[in-house]
Design a protein around this motif. Structure first.
Motif, mmCIF file in Angstrom:
data_model
loop_
_atom_site.group_PDB
_atom_site.id
_atom_site.type_symbol
_atom_site.label_atom_id
_atom_site.label_comp_id
_atom_site.label_asym_id
_atom_site.label_seq_id
_atom_site.Cartn_x
_atom_site.Cartn_y
_atom_site.Cartn_z
ATOM 1 N N LYS A 115 60.897 30.236 61.712
ATOM 2 C CA LYS A 115 60.861 31.691 61.549
ATOM 3 C C LYS A 115 59.486 32.130 61.044
ATOM 4 O O LYS A 115 58.846 31.422 60.268
ATOM 5 N N PRO A 116 59.025 33.320 61.451
ATOM 6 C CA PRO A 116 57.775 33.859 60.896
ATOM 7 C C PRO A 116 57.921 34.102 59.397
ATOM 8 O O PRO A 116 59.018 34.340 58.890
ATOM 9 N N VAL A 120 61.156 35.375 56.921
ATOM 10 C CA VAL A 120 61.687 34.619 55.783
ATOM 11 C C VAL A 120 61.679 35.492 54.539
ATOM 12 O O VAL A 120 62.645 35.506 53.758
ATOM 13 N N GLU A 121 60.596 36.225 54.357
ATOM 14 C CA GLU A 121 60.487 37.127 53.197
ATOM 15 C C GLU A 121 61.605 38.169 53.210
ATOM 16 O O GLU A 121 62.237 38.439 52.177
ATOM 17 N N THR A 125 64.716 38.547 50.520
ATOM 18 C CA THR A 125 64.895 39.850 49.864
ATOM 19 C C THR A 125 66.335 40.342 50.027
ATOM 20 O O THR A 125 66.954 40.833 49.073
ATOM 21 N N ARG A 126 66.884 40.202 51.225
ATOM 22 C CA ARG A 126 68.280 40.607 51.454
ATOM 23 C C ARG A 126 69.240 39.759 50.637
ATOM 24 O O ARG A 126 70.216 40.266 50.063
ATOM 25 N N ILE A 138 59.843 41.013 46.784
ATOM 26 C CA ILE A 138 59.618 39.575 46.946
ATOM 27 C C ILE A 138 58.481 39.345 47.933
ATOM 28 O O ILE A 138 58.413 39.978 48.987
ATOM 29 N N THR A 139 57.599 38.441 47.546
ATOM 30 C CA THR A 139 56.479 38.058 48.408
ATOM 31 C C THR A 139 56.561 36.561 48.676
ATOM 32 O O THR A 139 56.773 35.771 47.753
ATOM 33 N N VAL A 140 56.405 36.180 49.948
ATOM 34 C CA VAL A 140 56.438 34.771 50.334
ATOM 35 C C VAL A 140 55.109 34.419 50.998
ATOM 36 O O VAL A 140 54.646 35.116 51.904
#
Length: 255
Positions: A115-116, A120-121, A125-126, A138-140
């Motif tokens: 996944k990009p 994923v971020e 978050t969800r 949230i930051t990934v």
């Protein structure tokens, strides 16, 4: 002694030596094969009809899972850095395991491989926003990636496998290898890429790229860059070495 290209590591990549094997001046030596430009049609050169055969193309397409060529997908073995704003207890690195999943506090395991990064971020978050946090921020990011590496080989100063920075280009990869060697041919720089099991290769002229006459192609994890040698530069190098040995002897013979 004649310099030899330092090809290693990549099985099918040796096929380009055959692709470059047009005879020059009646010579059919291995060196001639390695230093002669490909003269077959650049639109489609193939080493055979079997699946996975090497095929030359004018430009390499971006890998299909890169969201239009802008982002490389998460892979098994990558380490992601999860940052949850104002919740330090949930901020941590997470490594993608062999099943393509990461494990996070509270939400458990999530599938992420393939996944990009932005997808994923959004998924993380969800997961936190559904039951645990109100409006989580949230930051990934990728802390370390085993998949985002490029192999640089042939006539460069330091051949090897290097971590590939985001949005890295062909010139960036050559710089990682310390630049072209003294006998490199800037017109014979090949980039190899695997697209859905099909091995593709494209020829780039680095001199044209540096002069702004051709765009600098973006590279992706898993790409292989091979720089071939120049026959004329090898001959000149051999001549210089020969003269370097012969000159002292000639001087001794002069009365």
């Amino acid at each position: 002694m004649m310099a030899k290209p330092r090809l290693r590591h990549y099985g099918a990549l040796a096929a380009v030596a055959w692709l470059a094997g047009c005879t020059v001046g009646g010579t059919d030596s291995p060196q001639a094969r390695l230093t002669t430009p490909v003269t077959s049609s650049p639109a489609a050169v193939s080493t055979g009809g079997a699946a996975g055969a090497l095929r030359q193309v004018p430009e390499l397409p971006a890998p299909p899972a890169t969201v239009g060529g802008t982002e490389q997908p998460v892979a098994v073995g990558d380490t992601l850095d999860i940052s949850v704003f104002q919740v330090p207890d949930l901020s941590r690195p997470a490594q993608v395991d062999s099943t393509g999943r990461i494990t996070l506090p509270l939400v458990g395991t999530l599938p992420v491989a393939g996944k990009p990064l932005r997808a994923v971020e959004a998924e993380i978050t969800r997961a936190y926003g559904t039951n645990y946090l109100q409006n989580p921020q949230i930051t990934v990011s990728v802390k370390d990636s085993v998949s985002q590496r490029v192999t640089v080989d042939g006539e460069v100063v330091r051949s090897g496998v290097y971590p590939l920075p985001q949005t890295a280009s062909l010139l960036d990869a050559i710089a990682l290898g310390g630049g072209l060697s003294k006998i490199a041919d800037a017109n014979k720089v090949y980039v190899y890429r695997d697209i859905n099991g099909q091995k593709l290769v494209a020829n780039y002229n680095v001199a044209d790229i540096r002069a702004g006459q051709r765009s600098d192609p973006r590279l992706y994890g898993g790409d292989v860059v091979v720089v071939f040698s120049s026959g004329s530069k090898i001959a000149m190098q051999n001549l210089k070495e020969a003269l370097g040995v012969a000159t002292p002897i000639a001087r001794l013979a002069i009365p």
